[in-house]
Design an enzyme around this catalytic site. Structure first.
Site, mmCIF file in Angstrom:
data_model
loop_
_atom_site.group_PDB
_atom_site.id
_atom_site.type_symbol
_atom_site.label_atom_id
_atom_site.label_comp_id
_atom_site.label_asym_id
_atom_site.label_seq_id
_atom_site.Cartn_x
_atom_site.Cartn_y
_atom_site.Cartn_z
ATOM 1 C CE LYS A 1 -4.354 0.934 2.417
ATOM 2 N NZ LYS A 1 -5.002 0.767 3.728
HETATM 3 O O1 G3P Z 1 -9.620 1.850 4.685
HETATM 4 C C1 G3P Z 1 -9.144 3.064 5.141
HETATM 5 C C2 G3P Z 1 -9.591 3.260 6.533
HETATM 6 O O2 G3P Z 1 -8.838 2.505 7.427
HETATM 7 C C3 G3P Z 1 -9.695 4.668 6.942
HETATM 8 O O3 G3P Z 1 -10.873 4.739 7.626
HETATM 9 O O4 G3P Z 1 -12.501 5.634 9.155
HETATM 10 O O5 G3P Z 1 -10.067 6.198 9.445
HETATM 11 O O6 G3P Z 1 -11.369 7.178 7.574
HETATM 12 P P1 G3P Z 1 -11.219 6.018 8.494
#
Ligand code: G3P
Length: 217
Positions: free
Chosen positions: A83
């Site tokens: 990634k």
């Molecule tokens: O898949 C990406 C994720 O881990 C980010 O999620 O909720 O931190 O924006 P969030």
């Protein structure tokens, strides 16, 4: 639609994997921090558990070090997807690693133009962050729709991986718009089963089972 689980918690991955709900796993530095585990150790454990792609994120910001980190990460297991962030250096790393034959997930995508660049750099997955766009009063789903249109217009085979999914409606809308994959925390995936009419209907059936003393075993 493929389901990836967005977590580095082994027990949660195993529970969903046993039900056939896990086509892959995504992690990021925040999720590794939350797990309290060593990145290499926990990533290997996840790869041993799951057959599909397991995204592990680089920590560097310059292309050369990202490439070196990516080459170390892919040694963990065959199903590692490296990634990299959607920066110019991240795109350089994406191109090199994908030319080497590795899966690359380009993350932190917030615009369709960024997604176009990632596809041209050979990304296996593009990760548009739905929830974080919604957080700032933009429309995450509009981004999914735009990327779907652009990739279909030109036949890019980069898979759209809807990320930063926060709710069951994010999953539903991403599926309606044709995202290839969605990655969500285990709690969101488990919440998809809920419906009050299911609960109400079951309560009625259970009352009738008790009243009529219906037995199968
Ligand atoms: O898949 C990406 C994720 O881990 C980010 O999620 O909720 O931190 O924006 P969030």
């Amino acid at each position: 639609m493929k389901f990836f689980v967005d977590t580095a918690e082994i027990d949660a991955i195993a529970e969903l994997n046993d039900l056939g709900m896990v086509d892959g796993v995504t992690t990021n530095p925040s999720l590794i921090k939350k797990s309290g585990r060593d990145i290499i150790e926990v990533t290997k454990e996840i790869c041993d558990l799951v057959d599909g792609p397991v995204s592990a994120e680089v920590t560097a910001t310059d292309a050369d070090t990202m490439i070196a980190e990516g080459r170390k990460l892919v040694e963990i297991a065959e199903n590692i997807a490296v990634k990299v962030p959607l920066t110019w250096d991240g795109l350089k790393a994406c191109k090199t690693l994908s030319d080497d034959g590795h899966m690359v997930n380009v993350t932190l995508c917030f615009s369709a133009n960024q997604a176009l660049l990632a596809a041209k750099a050979g990304a296996t997955f593009i990760s548009p962050f739905i929830g974080r766009l919604d957080d700032i009063n933009l429309d995450g789903m509009e981004l999914i729709a735009d990327i779907r249109t652009i990739y279909d217009n030109y036949g890019f085979d980069t898979e759209i991986l809807a990320a930063s999914i926060r709710s069951v409606n994010h999953v539903l809308d991403s599926a309606r718009l044709g995202a290839d994959v969605m990655t969500a925390p285990p709690g969101v995936i488990k919440a998809m089963v809920n419906h009050p009419l299911t609960d109400k209907g079951l309560a009625t059936f259970l009352a009738d089972i008790a009243a009529a003393d219906i037995k199968i075993l």
